[in-house]
Design an enzyme around this catalytic site. Structure first.
Site, short mmCIF file in Angstrom:
data_model
loop_
_atom_site.label_atom_id
_atom_site.label_comp_id
_atom_site.label_asym_id
_atom_site.label_seq_id
_atom_site.Cartn_x
_atom_site.Cartn_y
_atom_site.Cartn_z
N THR A 190 -3.64 -10.44 2.50
CA THR A 190 -3.53 -9.06 2.97
C THR A 190 -2.78 -8.27 1.91
O THR A 190 -2.02 -8.84 1.12
CB THR A 190 -2.77 -8.95 4.32
OG1 THR A 190 -1.48 -9.50 4.16
CG2 THR A 190 -3.52 -9.64 5.43
N SER A 191 -3.00 -6.97 1.91
CA SER A 191 -2.40 -6.12 0.88
C SER A 191 -0.90 -5.93 1.07
O SER A 191 -0.16 -5.81 0.11
CB SER A 191 -3.08 -4.76 0.86
OG SER A 191 -4.43 -4.92 0.50
N THR A 192 -0.46 -5.88 2.32
CA THR A 192 0.97 -5.65 2.57
C THR A 192 1.45 -6.55 3.70
O THR A 192 0.66 -7.08 4.47
CB THR A 192 1.25 -4.19 2.99
OG1 THR A 192 0.64 -3.95 4.25
CG2 THR A 192 0.72 -3.21 1.96
N GLN B 251 0.38 -5.89 7.43
CA GLN B 251 -0.93 -6.23 7.97
C GLN B 251 -0.95 -7.63 8.59
O GLN B 251 -1.84 -8.42 8.34
CB GLN B 251 -1.99 -6.11 6.87
CG GLN B 251 -2.12 -4.71 6.32
CD GLN B 251 -3.10 -4.64 5.16
OE1 GLN B 251 -3.30 -5.61 4.44
NE2 GLN B 251 -3.71 -3.48 4.98
N SER C 30 -1.00 -6.92 -2.88
CA SER C 30 -2.15 -6.11 -3.23
C SER C 30 -3.07 -6.86 -4.19
O SER C 30 -2.60 -7.64 -5.03
CB SER C 30 -1.69 -4.81 -3.89
OG SER C 30 -2.78 -4.11 -4.42
#
Length: 190
Positions: free
Chosen positions: A12-14, A17, A42
């Site tokens: 996941t990007s962050t 999430q 990211s």
């Protein structure tokens, strides 16, 4: 012969999430993954340590499984690079959302198509770049990259004559060690 394994990779990007990561982990477990690498960063991060670890960990006959393409690769070119590394190791790739599995003839075809598209995109970009440079040269706006290190050749030779080391020259002039040695080698040839 060793048993093949399904190895998952979730990203996941962050860290915000959590639900997205949980959904990926659930889907990877349901797909039969016995080991799952996960990271929360990211895709534009310089390195993805857990992806690198997953690629290092898989062995011939294993399959790397991801839920979606964008969880694995930054671009088509990145995908091609990753899959080439997997292919060299004899490892398959499954992308659940696309129903793509490189261990099947259709999966290999799809991946080759993606690779061809990436190569085509790159060629178009390079062609546009060459055309832009040619036009800029005609208009007198393009001078090319200025040779920063070669412009300092006399200073390199002077500092060397004063007995300075390559590291001292690098620090004093702000050029690379390779440039210092290239200038010195060219001077020795003349």
């Amino acid at each position: 012969m060793t048993n093949s394994a399904l190895v998952g990779y979730a990203r996941t990007s962050t860290t915000d999430q959590k639900a997205g990561l949980a959904a990926q982990l659930r889907d990877l477990e349901q797909a039969g993954c016995t080991k799952i690498f996960r990271e929360e960063l990211s895709s534009v991060a310089a390195t993805r340590p857990q992806l690198e670890a997953a690629i290092e960990w898989v062995r011939e006959g294993d399959t790397l499984v991801v839920t979606k393409l964008d969880r694995l690769a930054r671009s088509v070119a990145d995908l091609v690079s990753i899959t080439e590394e997997l292919r060299r190791k004899g490892v398959g790739l499954r992308i659940l959302a696309m129903n793509l599995d490189t261990s099947t003839p259709t999966g290999k075809l799809m991946l080759n198509l993606l690779g061809s598209i990436a190569e085509f995109e790159r060629e178009l970009m390079l062609e546009r770049q060459r055309e832009g440079i040619a036009k800029a040269k005609v208009d007198g706006k393009y001078k090319g990259r200025q040779p920063t290190a070669r412009a300092k050749a006399e200073e390199v030779m002077q500092l060397r004559a004063e007995g300075k080391s390559a590291n001292d020259i690098v620090a004093a002039l702000g050029i690379s060690r390779a440039s210092v040695f290239r200038i010195l080698a060219e001077a020795d040839r003349t």
